[in-house]
Write an enzyme that holds these catalytic residues in place. Structure first.
Site, mmCIF file in Angstrom:
data_model
loop_
_atom_site.group_PDB
_atom_site.id
_atom_site.type_symbol
_atom_site.label_atom_id
_atom_site.label_comp_id
_atom_site.label_asym_id
_atom_site.label_seq_id
_atom_site.Cartn_x
_atom_site.Cartn_y
_atom_site.Cartn_z
ATOM 1 N N THR A 195 -12.740 -10.201 -5.198
ATOM 2 C CA THR A 195 -12.232 -8.837 -5.384
ATOM 3 C C THR A 195 -13.329 -7.880 -4.903
ATOM 4 O OG1 THR A 195 -13.146 -8.675 -7.609
ATOM 5 C CG2 THR A 195 -10.889 -9.536 -7.423
ATOM 6 N N HIS A 236 -19.870 -19.354 -6.064
ATOM 7 C CA HIS A 236 -21.085 -18.644 -6.442
ATOM 8 C C HIS A 236 -21.953 -19.572 -7.283
ATOM 9 C CE1 HIS A 236 -23.671 -15.286 -7.433
ATOM 10 N NE2 HIS A 236 -23.666 -15.725 -8.676
HETATM 11 N N1 NHR Z 1 -17.731 -9.282 -1.233
HETATM 12 C C1 NHR Z 1 -17.008 -8.745 -2.217
HETATM 13 N N2 NHR Z 1 -16.461 -7.555 -1.988
HETATM 14 N N3 NHR Z 1 -16.835 -9.345 -3.407
HETATM 15 C C2 NHR Z 1 -17.414 -10.532 -3.648
HETATM 16 O O1 NHR Z 1 -17.220 -11.112 -4.825
HETATM 17 C C3 NHR Z 1 -18.206 -11.150 -2.646
HETATM 18 C C4 NHR Z 1 -18.344 -10.473 -1.437
HETATM 19 C C5 NHR Z 1 -19.135 -11.001 -0.400
HETATM 20 C C6 NHR Z 1 -19.814 -12.190 -0.597
HETATM 21 C C7 NHR Z 1 -20.572 -14.053 -2.051
HETATM 22 C C8 NHR Z 1 -21.713 -13.651 -3.004
HETATM 23 C C9 NHR Z 1 -22.270 -14.829 -3.775
HETATM 24 O O2 NHR Z 1 -21.554 -15.810 -4.026
HETATM 25 C C10 NHR Z 1 -19.711 -12.857 -1.820
HETATM 26 C C11 NHR Z 1 -18.903 -12.352 -2.842
HETATM 27 C C12 NHR Z 1 -24.028 -11.841 -0.607
HETATM 28 C C13 NHR Z 1 -24.677 -10.958 -1.446
HETATM 29 C C14 NHR Z 1 -25.701 -9.974 -0.910
HETATM 30 O O3 NHR Z 1 -26.330 -9.254 -1.655
HETATM 31 C C15 NHR Z 1 -24.373 -10.976 -2.791
HETATM 32 C C16 NHR Z 1 -23.417 -11.853 -3.273
HETATM 33 C C17 NHR Z 1 -22.750 -12.739 -2.416
HETATM 34 C C18 NHR Z 1 -23.069 -12.728 -1.085
HETATM 35 N N4 NHR Z 1 -25.876 -9.887 0.434
HETATM 36 C C19 NHR Z 1 -26.779 -8.979 1.134
HETATM 37 C C20 NHR Z 1 -25.989 -7.797 1.716
HETATM 38 O O4 NHR Z 1 -26.614 -6.727 1.846
HETATM 39 C C21 NHR Z 1 -27.468 -9.630 2.295
HETATM 40 C C22 NHR Z 1 -28.277 -10.823 1.908
HETATM 41 C C23 NHR Z 1 -28.659 -11.695 3.113
HETATM 42 O O5 NHR Z 1 -28.203 -11.429 4.243
HETATM 43 O O6 NHR Z 1 -29.382 -12.670 2.883
HETATM 44 O O7 NHR Z 1 -24.817 -7.958 2.113
HETATM 45 O O8 NHR Z 1 -23.437 -14.766 -4.229
HETATM 46 C C1 GAR Z 2 -24.617 -22.441 -2.091
HETATM 47 O O1 GAR Z 2 -25.370 -22.779 -3.236
HETATM 48 C C2 GAR Z 2 -23.673 -21.296 -2.409
HETATM 49 O O2 GAR Z 2 -23.113 -21.357 -3.686
HETATM 50 C C3 GAR Z 2 -24.610 -20.142 -2.303
HETATM 51 O O3 GAR Z 2 -25.495 -20.418 -1.244
HETATM 52 C C4 GAR Z 2 -25.526 -21.827 -1.030
HETATM 53 C C5 GAR Z 2 -25.021 -22.092 0.358
HETATM 54 O O4 GAR Z 2 -25.216 -23.418 0.693
HETATM 55 N N1 GAR Z 2 -23.909 -18.932 -2.037
HETATM 56 C C6 GAR Z 2 -24.440 -17.757 -2.249
HETATM 57 O O5 GAR Z 2 -25.530 -17.629 -2.780
HETATM 58 C C7 GAR Z 2 -23.611 -16.608 -1.774
HETATM 59 N N2 GAR Z 2 -24.374 -15.430 -1.947
HETATM 60 P P1 GAR Z 2 -24.418 -24.074 1.893
HETATM 61 O O6 GAR Z 2 -24.572 -23.153 3.097
HETATM 62 O O7 GAR Z 2 -25.121 -25.371 2.113
HETATM 63 O O8 GAR Z 2 -23.001 -24.228 1.466
#
Ligand code: NHR
Ligand code: GAR
Length: 212
Positions: free
Chosen positions: A141, A109
């Site tokens: 989680t 993240h």
């Molecule tokens: N799922 C769970 N249950 N728990 C985590 O800690 C997760 C997860 C899924 C993805 C990555 C996370 C990040 O590193 C991750 C962690 C997507 C969103 C989001 O809002 C938020 C956080 C992360 C990944 N996604 C939108 C949705 O509605 C769509 C956004 C898009 O498609 O561009 O799923 O930041």
């Molecule tokens: C990375 O900075 C990663 O940490 C972030 O998106 C970028 C992906 O780059 N992840 C998220 O924001 C998940 N929500 P990459 O596709 O070049 O690895």
């Protein structure tokens, strides 16, 4: 050797950093497959060029999150990986999916959690005026971006930074710590136990029930 499935949604530079570490002999895993929820993810081409199996599970083809997650789990489990790695994967995963991979699902993240969970982390860090930012590798989680932390890297926020310069400084550190964390897991040094991260923790053998 442990096998890994990498989930991506876009560029795939973290995936590339993992593949490069494998190619250099610094990461003892077999990358069984790279799976994207977006058919146009750039990282799919990069993986295919390196001879890695790729697949797409397009979230737009499913009526809801649970159905998408079930299809994604089926695609992952066909490769029977020891570890699943989210590398810029952009779909929130349901509780059932996360429980199924408990202790073998990592995410990177782009912030120093618990600051700035969710999206647009660099923009928010700049708006808050923090002087230190970074990235976090954590076990996933059900609570979004709140899983137990494995490793973090910090970078300074410099005068004149914009979203692009700050994101690039953080990304360079992501490419260092993610291969490191996956390596710890591959070497059997890293595990999740009762919701805590253990690194290099030898479990003490139970004392034998023998009286002198
Ligand atoms: N799922 C769970 N249950 N728990 C985590 O800690 C997760 C997860 C899924 C993805 C990555 C996370 C990040 O590193 C991750 C962690 C997507 C969103 C989001 O809002 C938020 C956080 C992360 C990944 N996604 C939108 C949705 O509605 C769509 C956004 C898009 O498609 O561009 O799923 O930041
Ligand atoms: C990375 O900075 C990663 O940490 C972030 O998106 C970028 C992906 O780059 N992840 C998220 O924001 C998940 N929500 P990459 O596709 O070049 O690895």
């Amino acid at each position: 050797m442990k096998s890994v499935v990498i989930l991506i949604s876009g560029r795939g530079s973290n995936m590339e950093a993992l593949l490069a570490a494998v190619a250099r002999g610094e990461l003892p895993v077999r990358v069984a497959a790279v799976i994207s929820n977006r058919p146009d993810a750039k990282g799919l081409e990069t993986a295919a060029q390196q001879g890695i199996a790729t697949a797409v599970v397009d979230h737009k083809a499913f009526a809801g999150r649970e159905l998408f997650d079930a299809a994604m789990a089926e695609c992952i489990d066909a490769h029977a990986p020891d570890l699943v790695v989210l590398a810029g994967f952009m779909r929130i995963l349901s509780e059932g999916f996360v429980r199924h991979y408990e202790g073998r699902l990592l995410n990177i993240h782009p912030s120093l959690l618990p600051s700035f969970p969710g999206l647009h982390t660099h923009e928010r860090a700049l708006a808050e005026g923090v002087r230190i930012h970074g990235c976090t590798v954590h076990f996933v989680t059900p609570a979004l971006d709140h899983g137990p932390v494995v490793v973090q890297a910090a970078v300074p926020v410099l005068d004149g930074d914009d979203e692009a310069t700050l994101a690039a400084r953080v990304l360079a550190q992501e490419h260092v710590v993610y291969p490191l964390a996956v390596r710890w897991f591959a070497e059997g040094r890293l595990r999740l136990e009762s919701g805590r991260v253990l690194l290099d923790a030898e479990r003490a053998l139970p004392a034998p029930l023998i009286s002198p």
